[in-house]
Design a protein around this motif. Sequence first.
Motif, PDB file in Angstrom:
ATOM      1  N   SER A  85       0.920  -1.377   0.046  1.00  0.00           N
ATOM      2  CA  SER A  85      -0.052  -0.082  -0.030  1.00  0.00           C
ATOM      3  C   SER A  85       0.894   1.175  -0.115  1.00  0.00           C
ATOM      4  O   SER A  85       0.359   2.280  -0.358  1.00  0.00           O
ATOM      5  CB  SER A  85      -1.015   0.066   1.322  1.00  0.00           C
ATOM      6  N   GLY A  86       2.032   1.172   0.404  1.00  0.00           N
ATOM      7  CA  GLY A  86       2.982   2.301   0.479  1.00  0.00           C
ATOM      8  C   GLY A  86       2.685   2.909   1.857  1.00  0.00           C
ATOM      9  O   GLY A  86       3.432   4.414   2.095  1.00  0.00           O
ATOM     10  N   ILE A  87       1.902   2.695   2.520  1.00  0.00           N
ATOM     11  CA  ILE A  87       1.589   3.334   3.868  1.00  0.00           C
ATOM     12  C   ILE A  87       1.920   2.530   5.039  1.00  0.00           C
ATOM     13  O   ILE A  87       1.520   1.275   5.128  1.00  0.00           O
ATOM     14  CB  ILE A  87       0.075   3.692   3.865  1.00  0.00           C
ATOM     15  N   GLY A  88       2.826   2.898   5.948  1.00  0.00           N
ATOM     16  CA  GLY A  88       3.620   2.134   6.717  1.00  0.00           C
ATOM     17  C   GLY A  88       3.164   2.648   8.166  1.00  0.00           C
ATOM     18  O   GLY A  88       2.317   3.571   8.300  1.00  0.00           O
ATOM     19  N   TYR A  89       3.729   2.287   9.120  1.00  0.00           N
ATOM     20  CA  TYR A  89       3.672   2.564  10.641  1.00  0.00           C
ATOM     21  C   TYR A  89       4.018   4.165  10.721  1.00  0.00           C
ATOM     22  O   TYR A  89       2.969   4.889  11.632  1.00  0.00           O
ATOM     23  CB  TYR A  89       4.948   2.108  11.664  1.00  0.00           C
ATOM     24  N   ARG A  90       4.927   4.685  10.133  1.00  0.00           N
ATOM     25  CA  ARG A  90       5.103   6.149   9.911  1.00  0.00           C
ATOM     26  C   ARG A  90       4.434   7.185   9.031  1.00  0.00           C
ATOM     27  O   ARG A  90       5.264   7.963   8.790  1.00  0.00           O
ATOM     28  CB  ARG A  90       6.672   6.417  10.194  1.00  0.00           C
TER      29      ARG A  90
END
Length: 89
Positions: free
Chosen positions: A3-8
């Motif tokens: 998705s390209g969206i991680g924890y940060r």
Amino acid sequence: MASGIGYRGTNRCFPFWEDFQQCYFSSKQESRSDCVGARDDYLECLHHFKEIARVRTIQAVERENFAKAKNNGTEHKIISLASGGGTSS
């Protein structure tokens, strides 16, 4: 890359991935050769191959200029990129 969206938050290279993915799936060529530029931008963002090569070239020229200046008896300082902008001789 899922998705390209991680924890940060969003990954710094995700926009390049999206550009490459859009090019790849909209390409009418079987070889997808029109997406080479987008792929190269994405890989450069991930691995910095071109940036590292450029820095090494600059450092080599700096060392060469330093050696020439030392042989000529003139002063030439090498600016170290790794130590936060300090100089070394």
